[in-house]
Design a protein around this motif. Structure first.
Motif, short mmCIF file in Angstrom:
data_model
loop_
_atom_site.label_atom_id
_atom_site.label_comp_id
_atom_site.label_asym_id
_atom_site.label_seq_id
_atom_site.Cartn_x
_atom_site.Cartn_y
_atom_site.Cartn_z
N ILE A 160 -1.50 13.75 10.68
CA ILE A 160 -2.54 13.54 11.68
C ILE A 160 -3.79 14.27 11.20
O ILE A 160 -3.73 15.44 10.80
CB ILE A 160 -2.11 14.08 13.06
N VAL A 161 -4.92 13.57 11.25
CA VAL A 161 -6.20 14.18 10.92
C VAL A 161 -7.02 14.30 12.20
O VAL A 161 -7.25 13.30 12.89
CB VAL A 161 -6.97 13.35 9.88
N VAL A 204 2.12 6.48 7.48
CA VAL A 204 0.93 6.35 8.32
C VAL A 204 0.23 7.70 8.48
O VAL A 204 0.87 8.72 8.73
CB VAL A 204 1.30 5.81 9.72
N VAL A 205 -1.10 7.66 8.35
CA VAL A 205 -1.95 8.79 8.72
C VAL A 205 -2.73 8.37 9.96
O VAL A 205 -3.46 7.38 9.93
CB VAL A 205 -2.92 9.18 7.59
N MET A 206 -2.56 9.11 11.04
CA MET A 206 -3.27 8.82 12.28
C MET A 206 -4.51 9.70 12.40
O MET A 206 -4.45 10.90 12.14
CB MET A 206 -2.36 9.06 13.49
N PRO A 214 0.83 -1.21 0.00
CA PRO A 214 0.00 0.00 0.00
C PRO A 214 0.86 1.26 0.00
O PRO A 214 1.98 1.28 0.51
CB PRO A 214 -0.78 -0.13 1.31
N SER A 215 0.30 2.31 -0.56
CA SER A 215 1.02 3.59 -0.58
C SER A 215 1.04 4.21 0.81
O SER A 215 2.00 4.90 1.17
CB SER A 215 0.37 4.55 -1.58
N LEU A 216 0.01 3.99 1.59
CA LEU A 216 -0.01 4.44 2.98
C LEU A 216 -1.12 3.71 3.73
O LEU A 216 -1.95 3.03 3.15
CB LEU A 216 -0.17 5.96 3.09
N MET A 217 -1.10 3.88 5.06
CA MET A 217 -2.10 3.28 5.92
C MET A 217 -2.73 4.37 6.79
O MET A 217 -2.03 5.17 7.41
CB MET A 217 -1.46 2.22 6.82
N VAL A 218 -4.06 4.42 6.78
CA VAL A 218 -4.80 5.27 7.70
C VAL A 218 -5.14 4.43 8.92
O VAL A 218 -5.64 3.30 8.78
CB VAL A 218 -6.08 5.83 7.06
N VAL A 219 -4.90 4.94 10.12
CA VAL A 219 -5.12 4.17 11.34
C VAL A 219 -6.09 4.91 12.25
O VAL A 219 -5.82 6.01 12.71
CB VAL A 219 -3.79 3.92 12.09
N ASP A 220 -7.24 4.28 12.51
CA ASP A 220 -8.30 4.84 13.35
C ASP A 220 -8.89 3.71 14.23
O ASP A 220 -9.84 3.09 13.83
CB ASP A 220 -9.38 5.46 12.50
N VAL A 221 -8.39 3.49 15.40
CA VAL A 221 -7.17 4.03 15.99
C VAL A 221 -6.45 2.86 16.65
O VAL A 221 -7.08 1.97 17.19
CB VAL A 221 -7.46 5.11 17.07
N LYS A 252 2.12 18.91 11.04
CA LYS A 252 1.62 17.77 10.25
C LYS A 252 0.20 17.38 10.66
O LYS A 252 -0.20 16.22 10.54
CB LYS A 252 2.56 16.57 10.38
N THR A 253 -0.57 18.34 11.17
CA THR A 253 -1.95 18.09 11.59
C THR A 253 -2.91 18.92 10.76
O THR A 253 -2.69 20.11 10.53
CB THR A 253 -2.14 18.43 13.08
#
Length: 331
Positions: free
Chosen positions: A138-139, A114-116, A92-99, A158-159
């Motif tokens: 970070i979102v 990683v996008v948290m 994968p190009s990236l991973m979104v993690v929730d949570v 980075k938020t």
């Protein structure tokens, strides 16, 4: 391909993931210990083993470094192995993690950006700090003007604060005809039963009372018409509950439920401080309801626009798509 890890607790993480992923350009695979419904915005689903089924977890926090990594746990080993296999096969190009700090750290060790998804509350412990430090971005699913926690300012570079993410964003109001008796809608998560609501209805007959999802009351998949038709909504202070009330622009009374790291208390405090909702610490004595309802009605629902639900999922998706494209173009 983007991977999206969805925590299994409750339904809120899944609802939020669906809203965000429906707005993404890139294809998404959902990874979760909870069942993810077929169809929807995901091109694939990876069902992960649970890691909380052991009878006597051994050193689950790794001496305070993490949140949940019980030693010798078969479920933990199986779920991490499954994630690693998927990453190796899919790249994968990236991973979104929730949570999950543990999942974020693990996939980052595998070389995946990683996008948290941030959570409200006091997130100053070593595990949270590790997760936010490791994250490429970070979102925060709330408006910065309404809640700007000091612990998150270290990662301001980075938020992105996108506003409250609601599955009902953009949906037309479904309010019914006005009534001389204000309608009070009590939602699940408020730590009450339908009996508590019936007692209120018996004592305060000048109001119409309805309960949805509380023990003993019906549950419906689409509460939007009921939300729009309520004169006051009584709800917990969970992120999805708050975003749905905000999308409906209804006067509200929020009752923060005990959650790790004071998640709901922080949200409820920001809503009360900003004049968006009445906040109370617990289900009140039955005699207090008229004064509380008058306060909520006086606040009204127009101020909910400041919770910025309009376009929130699209804003989150734009950030994620941009990061995914950047990762794909990297040498």
């Amino acid at each position: 391909m983007i991977g999206y890890y969805i925590h299994h607790h409750g339904t809120g993480h899944r609802v939020r993931a669906s809203s965000i992923c429906a707005a993404l350009e890139a294809p998404v695979t959902a990874l979760s210990s909870a069942p993810v419904d077929p169809g929807g915005p995901f091109v694939d689903r990876v069902r992960l083993a649970r890691d909380d089924r052991g009878s006597s977890p051994e050193n689950p926090t790794a001496d305070g470094a993490l949140h949940w990594v019980p030693a010798h746990d078969v479920g933990l080993r199986t779920r991490m192995s499954r994630i690693a296999s998927w990453v190796d096969a899919t790249r994968p190009s990236l991973m979104v993690v929730d949570v999950s700090v543990e999942v974020a750290a693990f996939v980052r060790l595998l070389g995946v950006p990683v996008v948290m998804i941030a959570m409200p509350g006091e997130r100053t412990d070593p595990a949270h700090r590790l997760g936010y430090r490791l994250a490429d971005h970070i979102v925060a699913a709330w408006p910065q003007a309404m809640y700007d926690p000091e612990w998150l300012r270290e990662f301001a570079h980075k938020t992105t604060f996108v506003g409250g993410i609601s599955r009902f964003d953009g949906r037309a109001s479904a309010a019914g005809p006005a009534s001389s008796r204000p309608r009070i809608l009590v939602l699940s998560g408020t730590a009450v039963t339908v009996g508590d609501v019936r007692r209120c209805a018996h004592v305060h007959r000048d109001y119409r009372w309805q309960a949805l999802g509380v023990p003993g009351a019906p549950w419906i998949e689409d509460p939007w018409p009921e939300l729009c038709g309520a004169d006051v909504v009584v709800s917990d202070a969970g992120q999805n509950s708050v975003a749905e009330i905000a999308a409906a622009r209804r006067p509200a009374i929020v009752i923060a439920q005990p959650r790790p790291f004071g998640e709901q208390s922080a949200t409820a405090h920001s809503l009360a401080s900003g004049g968006l909702a009445v906040s109370i610490p617990q289900w009140p004595e039955v005699t207090r309801w008229p004064a509380l309802l008058d306060r909520a009605l006086a606040l009204g629902g127009d101020s909910w626009v400041r919770w910025q639900t309009a376009g929130a999922a699209t804003r989150a998706a734009a950030v994620i798509d941009s990061l995914a494209k950047r990762a794909e173009s990297a040498p």
